[in-house]
Design an enzyme around this catalytic site. Structure first.
Site, PDB file in Angstrom:
ATOM      1  N   MET A  41      48.423 -29.696  -0.142  1.00  0.00           N
ATOM      2  CA  MET A  41      48.941 -29.751  -1.514  1.00  0.00           C
ATOM      3  C   MET A  41      48.084 -28.867  -2.317  1.00  0.00           C
ATOM      4  SD  MET A  41      48.622 -33.978  -1.628  1.00  0.00           S
ATOM      5  CE  MET A  41      49.322 -34.025  -3.124  1.00  0.00           C
ATOM      6  N   SER A  42      49.024 -27.994  -3.029  1.00  0.00           N
ATOM      7  CA  SER A  42      48.522 -26.845  -3.829  1.00  0.00           C
ATOM      8  C   SER A  42      48.316 -27.286  -5.291  1.00  0.00           C
ATOM      9  CB  SER A  42      49.501 -25.681  -3.906  1.00  0.00           C
ATOM     10  OG  SER A  42      50.589 -25.686  -4.344  1.00  0.00           O
ATOM     11  N   GLY A  43      48.990 -28.312  -5.658  1.00  0.00           N
ATOM     12  CA  GLY A  43      49.009 -28.783  -7.015  1.00  0.00           C
ATOM     13  C   GLY A  43      50.577 -28.586  -7.667  1.00  0.00           C
ATOM     14  N   VAL A  45      54.744 -28.321  -7.795  1.00  0.00           N
ATOM     15  CA  VAL A  45      55.935 -29.423  -7.631  1.00  0.00           C
ATOM     16  C   VAL A  45      56.309 -29.336  -5.938  1.00  0.00           C
ATOM     17  CG1 VAL A  45      57.709 -27.761  -8.160  1.00  0.00           C
ATOM     18  CG2 VAL A  45      57.970 -30.479  -8.254  1.00  0.00           C
ATOM     19  N   ASP A  46      56.533 -28.260  -5.417  1.00  0.00           N
ATOM     20  CA  ASP A  46      56.894 -28.042  -4.137  1.00  0.00           C
ATOM     21  C   ASP A  46      55.943 -29.253  -3.111  1.00  0.00           C
ATOM     22  OD1 ASP A  46      59.078 -26.514  -4.652  1.00  0.00           O
ATOM     23  OD2 ASP A  46      57.917 -24.794  -4.328  1.00  0.00           O
ATOM     24  N   SER A  47      54.712 -28.817  -2.835  1.00  0.00           N
ATOM     25  CA  SER A  47      53.853 -29.161  -2.128  1.00  0.00           C
ATOM     26  C   SER A  47      53.578 -30.814  -2.431  1.00  0.00           C
ATOM     27  CB  SER A  47      52.647 -28.524  -1.879  1.00  0.00           C
ATOM     28  OG  SER A  47      51.846 -28.643  -3.307  1.00  0.00           O
ATOM     29  N   LEU A  66      42.941 -26.577  -0.978  1.00  0.00           N
ATOM     30  CA  LEU A  66      41.956 -25.610  -0.839  1.00  0.00           C
ATOM     31  C   LEU A  66      41.381 -25.094  -2.127  1.00  0.00           C
ATOM     32  CD1 LEU A  66      43.574 -23.494   1.942  1.00  0.00           C
ATOM     33  CD2 LEU A  66      42.014 -25.571   2.163  1.00  0.00           C
ATOM     34  N   CYS A 134      47.100 -14.675   3.042  1.00  0.00           N
ATOM     35  CA  CYS A 134      46.608 -16.017   2.750  1.00  0.00           C
ATOM     36  C   CYS A 134      47.308 -17.137   3.756  1.00  0.00           C
ATOM     37  CB  CYS A 134      47.015 -16.268   1.336  1.00  0.00           C
ATOM     38  SG  CYS A 134      46.069 -17.998   0.901  1.00  0.00           S
ATOM     39  N   GLY A 158      55.014 -26.931   1.578  1.00  0.00           N
ATOM     40  CA  GLY A 158      56.316 -26.963   0.595  1.00  0.00           C
ATOM     41  C   GLY A 158      56.800 -25.699   0.711  1.00  0.00           C
ATOM     42  N   CYS A 230      47.633 -15.380  -7.382  1.00  0.00           N
ATOM     43  CA  CYS A 230      46.905 -16.434  -7.763  1.00  0.00           C
ATOM     44  C   CYS A 230      45.386 -15.846  -8.458  1.00  0.00           C
ATOM     45  CB  CYS A 230      46.689 -17.570  -6.806  1.00  0.00           C
ATOM     46  SG  CYS A 230      45.824 -17.160  -5.219  1.00  0.00           S
TER      47      CYS A 230
END
Length: 399
Positions: A41-43, A45-47, A66, A134, A158, A230
């Site tokens: 979960m990156s935060g 919408v997809d994940s 992470l 990454c 995601g 990022c």
């Protein structure tokens, strides 16, 4: 309507579409309901939708996020996949779904495997793709180990790619939404990793994903997509490189490919292959950066036709094709579709071995190929199937 909704309008999704999305997620996982699945979960919408769909599909979902770099910098960087706000959003989503959630401090791993490599590549006159690094290292190597330690039978992300199993072997294929397809960025995913990974968004388009998020009441339904690297504030990667590798600021010469010295520059890290703007030289014809020589600190320029590449060699290769290895495919002169930029369609080519290295020989000259970039390979007989690829090591120009 909020500002976010103005930027990312959220469509209304009908209940049958929601049911179909849940069934598609269940099919993508391919494990018995109740199995433990780690959701990265990156935060975004997809994940977040991945975690929500898997939870709704009846899986034992564990969310993992992470922390990849300093929160102080991250909080000032909106729209980045690793920002502090994103960690906060992932935590809130997990709480709302009622699933366990862990935040892992991977700052040192990320710095060593991604940020330092990014800076070193520019210093060497290359054009790196940090998102691939990454995925290749921190996410699909280190995080997979964590997922296994948590007792998960699979890890879901995601990414917009499809995983299918043919004759007992997992294949990676383009997503249904080709405009969102991310297979280029995942060329380095190994067969062993692909056996463990799942991609529940393969059958959905982005508006549908946002609609699912809205239907489930997720607050990130209208959250804008990340646009920049990022860890690069405001997209100004040169400032970061100057800080990490100040030697890249050593002055040098801008040299025409015919040997003429046309001017000077204040650092080779200011330039990339194919660049036209910012050369500050005038010779009466458009000039482009055709090559970088970090040893001599030369920026070599020439006409646009000099950017046409006849062939390239690959380093750090990965193979998902039917042949035993990419070298076996190259020995056989296997035809491929080669994609040298994420924004460019693949071009017809064939593999070969050239002086002990895997090479890609283009049928028609390919423009703007840069060492350090990725070359993803697809199957000409089945263009949606990713065969693997590698990082571009050397190039050979047509002229």
């Amino acid at each position: 309507m909020t500002l976010a909704e103005d930027i990312c309008p959220v469509p209304t999704i009908a209940r049958p579409d929601m049911d179909a999305a849940v069934e598609a997620a269940r099919a993508a996982v391919g494990l018995p309901v109740g199995s433990r699945v780690v959701a990265a979960m990156s935060g975004g919408v997809d994940s977040t939708v991945v975690a929500a769909l898997l939870h709704k599909a009846g899986y034992d979902v564990v969310g993992v996020t992470l922390q990849l770099y300093d929160h102080g910098a991250a909080l000032k960087k909106k729209g980045a996949c690793c920002a502090g706000q994103d960690i906060h959003d992932a935590r809130l989503a997990a709480e709302m779904l009622g699933i366990p959630h862990y935040v892992l401090d991977y700052e040192s791993r990320f710095r060593d495997a991604v940020i330092d490599q990014f800076a070193d590549a520019y210093l060497a006159g290359q054009t790196p793709v940090p998102c691939i690094r990454c995925n290749q290292t921190v996410k699909f190597r280190d995080l997979l180990d964590v997922a296994r330690d948590l007792g998960a039978e699979a890890m879901a992300t995601g990414h917009y790619v499809r995983r299918s199993v043919v004759n007992g072997r997992a294949q990676m294929r383009k997503a249904v939404d080709h405009s969102r397809d991310q297979s280029y960025f995942l060329f380095a995913t190994t067969a062993q990793q692909l056996d463990y990974l799942r991609f529940p968004l393969a059958d959905l388009e982005k508006p549908q994903v946002r609609g699912v998020a809205a239907e489930l009441g997720l607050r990130i339904a209208a959250k804008p997509d990340s646009q920049d690297i990022c860890f690069v504030p405001n997209g100004d990667y040169r400032t970061l490189i100057d800080k990490l590798r100040p030697q890249g600021r050593e002055a040098g010469e801008i040299v025409h490919m015919d040997g003429r010295v046309l001017g000077g520059h204040s650092g080779i890290t200011d330039y990339t292959i194919g660049q036209r703007r910012g050369l500050n030289v005038a010779v009466g014809e458009p000039l482009f950066v055709t090559r970088l020589d970090p040893v001599k600190r030369h920026v070599i320029v020439g006409p646009r036709e000099a950017l046409l590449t006849a062939s390239l060699t690959l380093d750090e290769t990965n193979w998902l094709g039917d042949e035993a290895s990419i070298k076996a495919a190259a020995d056989a002169g296997a035809p491929v579709l080669a994609r040298v930029r994420s924004t460019r369609p693949p071009s017809a080519a064939r593999l070969a071995m050239v002086e002990g290295a895997v090479a890609v020989l283009f049928e028609v000259g390919e423009e703007g190929v840069a060492p350090g970039q990725a070359c993803a390979l697809y199957d000409p007989a089945d263009p949606d199937r990713l065969l693997g690829g590698g990082f571009i090591k050397t190039t050979t120009a047509i002229v």
